[in-house]
Enzyme design. Structure first.
Site, PDB file in Angstrom:
ATOM      1  N   SER A 175       0.840  -1.200   0.000  1.00  0.00           N
ATOM      2  CA  SER A 175       0.000   0.000   0.000  1.00  0.00           C
ATOM      3  C   SER A 175       0.871   1.244   0.000  1.00  0.00           C
ATOM      4  CB  SER A 175      -0.903   0.005   1.242  1.00  0.00           C
ATOM      5  OG  SER A 175      -1.518   1.264   1.432  1.00  0.00           O
ATOM      6  N   TYR A 188      -1.977  -1.202  10.373  1.00  0.00           N
ATOM      7  CA  TYR A 188      -2.136  -1.531   8.951  1.00  0.00           C
ATOM      8  C   TYR A 188      -0.910  -1.082   8.159  1.00  0.00           C
ATOM      9  CZ  TYR A 188      -4.004  -1.200   4.161  1.00  0.00           C
ATOM     10  OH  TYR A 188      -4.202  -1.307   2.810  1.00  0.00           O
TER      11      TYR A 188
END
Length: 283
Positions: A175, A188
């Site tokens: 990401s 995350y």
């Protein structure tokens, strides 16, 4: 504010594409295939919706048979299977928790029983949760996020490797948060940073087998994970802060995976592609 989307939220991760409005573009309807993956087999975790669905359909259009995993989105998974089969390819749909190493072993057993081998492995399944105050981050949330996002990639790759032929391909989903951080998603972002290091290290480890290991680091993409993660007001603004001032669609991310899975990327390993709407990450 991005006015493309109305406020939307869902109360269960990883979220359902069938409940989204508008629906993401994830069927690769305009993709012009060239047989780049003809005769190949692929396994995609989290392949039922969003980026995973677009990748699964894109692979099928390029000639691959595709197995997908999913957690609890039965309707989404069935739709993805139908899209794969509409391209004349075989599809296999297997539900389970990718953070469980026993499931990873059983998943690979079923895929190999059906397809005999795994030419392409896509580690895509993930979850994310908001926590504005790091001091209040729940321990069980951190452990769960790490199990799904990075340990799941370890377990699935370890189980699949004996069935990936020399010259195969592994593609991991990381990401943009791995590079720029996320103050409300520290756990995350940390898992996504770990995936970058995992990708680079595994690429070197598997060099002698000519198995290429790369990653894709999407920015804000319109997937079910967004309404399942954010409150409605944040969902409505999703993607408005990037230079392109909009969220991306899964169909705009899947070509990165098709490229990395094909011989077009024969000289690439240990690398990360960045379909993120213009954010410069220098990494």
């Amino acid at each position: 504010m991005n006015e493309t989307f109305a406020p939307l939220t869902q109360d269960q991760q990883p979220g359902s594409e069938a409940l989204m409005s508008p629906r993401p573009d994830s069927a690769m309807a305009s993709w012009r295939a060239a047989g780049k993956l003809a005769g190949k087999t692929a396994l995609i975790s989290g392949g039922d919706s969003g980026i995973g669905r677009a990748v699964a359909v894109g692979f099928a259009k390029e000639g691959a048979d595709v197995a997908i995993t999913w957690l609890n989105e039965r309707e989404d998974a069935a739709e993805t299977v139908a899209l794969i089969e509409a391209e004349g390819r075989r599809a296999l749909s297997i539900p389970g928790d990718i953070g469980n190493p026993d499931f990873a072993c059983e998943l690979v057993r079923q895929v190999v029983a059906e397809f005999q081998r795994i030419d392409i492995l896509v580690n895509n399944a993930a979850e994310q949760h908001l926590c504005e105050d790091f001091a209040e981050i729940p321990v069980d949330q951190v452990e769960r996020t790490f199990r799904t996002n990075i340990l799941g990639q370890f377990w699935l790759t370890k189980s699949a490797l004996p069935h990936i032929p020399d010259g195969g391909a592994i593609i991991n989903t990381t990401s943009v948060t791995a590079y720029k951080g996320s103050p409300a998603q520290v756990d995350y972002a940390a898992t996504k940073g770990a995936i970058v290091a995992f990708t680079r290290s595994l690429a070197m480890n598997l060099m002698k087998r000519r198995i290429r290991v790369n990653a894709v680091a999407p920015g804000p993409i319109w997937t079910p994970l967004i309404p399942a993660s954010y409150p409605a007001d944040k969902t409505a603004e999703h993607g408005s802060a990037v230079p392109m001032e909009r969220p991306g669609q899964p169909d705009e991310v899947a070509p990165s995976y098709i490229f990395l899975a094909s011989e077009d990327a024969s000289y690439m390993t240990g690398q990360v592609l960045h379909p993120n709407g213009g954010t410069v990450v220098n990494g």
